[in-house]
Design an enzyme around this catalytic site. Sequence first.
Site, PDB file in Angstrom:
ATOM      1  N   THR A  18      51.635  89.029  80.301  1.00  0.00           N
ATOM      2  CA  THR A  18      51.948  90.049  81.295  1.00  0.00           C
ATOM      3  C   THR A  18      53.205  90.813  80.936  1.00  0.00           C
ATOM      4  O   THR A  18      53.308  92.016  81.197  1.00  0.00           O
ATOM      5  CB  THR A  18      52.115  89.376  82.676  1.00  0.00           C
ATOM      6  OG1 THR A  18      50.897  88.707  83.000  1.00  0.00           O
ATOM      7  CG2 THR A  18      52.419  90.392  83.757  1.00  0.00           C
ATOM      8  N   THR A  94      52.076  83.165  80.498  1.00  0.00           N
ATOM      9  CA  THR A  94      52.648  81.992  81.163  1.00  0.00           C
ATOM     10  C   THR A  94      51.680  80.816  81.247  1.00  0.00           C
ATOM     11  O   THR A  94      52.112  79.662  81.281  1.00  0.00           O
ATOM     12  CB  THR A  94      53.131  82.351  82.579  1.00  0.00           C
ATOM     13  OG1 THR A  94      52.027  82.851  83.341  1.00  0.00           O
ATOM     14  CG2 THR A  94      54.230  83.400  82.522  1.00  0.00           C
ATOM     15  N   THR A 170      56.720  72.338  81.977  1.00  0.00           N
ATOM     16  CA  THR A 170      55.364  72.588  82.445  1.00  0.00           C
ATOM     17  C   THR A 170      55.367  73.729  83.455  1.00  0.00           C
ATOM     18  O   THR A 170      56.372  73.970  84.126  1.00  0.00           O
ATOM     19  CB  THR A 170      54.763  71.318  83.092  1.00  0.00           C
ATOM     20  OG1 THR A 170      53.396  71.540  83.401  1.00  0.00           O
ATOM     21  CG2 THR A 170      55.509  70.939  84.366  1.00  0.00           C
TER      22      THR A 170
END
Length: 205
Positions: A18, A94, A170
Site C-alpha cells: 500500500t 503489511t 507479528t
Amino acid sequence: MKTKKREVSILIIYTVGTIGMVQDDITGSLIPIDFRHISDHVPELRKFGYDLHSISFDPVQDSSNIDPDVWVKMAEIIEEGYNDFDGFVILHGTDTMAYSASALSFMLENLKKPVIFTGSQLPIGLLRTDGKENLITAIEIAAAKENNLSAVPEVCIYFDNKLTRGNRTTKMSAEHFDAFYSPNFSPLAEVGLHLRYFNNLIRYP
C-alpha cells in the site's frame, strides 16, 4: 586539505504494498509510483541530504504472493549492493512483512548494516497516510551511525513509532496504524520527540 565528507547512501527496495500506491487522476484506481522520483511524493526526504537510490520489483508483487523466491531476490539485491550502500529500506505489504523480515534475518548473516522493512496502512498518495512518516523514519534509522558504525545492524521492522526485530514481530491489526507487535522481545528503538535506541538490545557484529 579537507576531504569532502561522503554522503550517506541508502537503497530503497520496493517490492509491493500500500505504501507505494497513489490514486490515478483519470481512473481513480491505485497505481504504483515511480520510486526513482520518490522525493516528488515525499519532498521532506530532500532535507536529509542523503544519497537515495531505489529499485522496484517488475512486476511488483502482491503481498499475498510473497514466497521464498521473492525472499531470495531481496537478499540478492542487498548482497549485490552491500558495499555500495550504508543501509537498506524494504517497502513491503503489511500482510506478509513479518514473514519476509524473519526470513531475511536468517538469510543475511553477520550483518553490519541495517535492513529496515516498512510499509503503511494507507497509500502514500492519500492525505492521512501513515506511509510518509514510516518511510522517513525508516530511512533515518537505516542511515544512523554511532562511532561511524551503523546504529542498528539488523533486519528490523519499523512501523508506527517502533523499531522491532524482524524475527520477533507479528502483524496484529489490519485497522490500526500500530499494526505490528513484538510480544517476546522489546522494541530496539522508539520514536517520539527523539529517536531513542536501546543499545543493550541491539545485536552488533
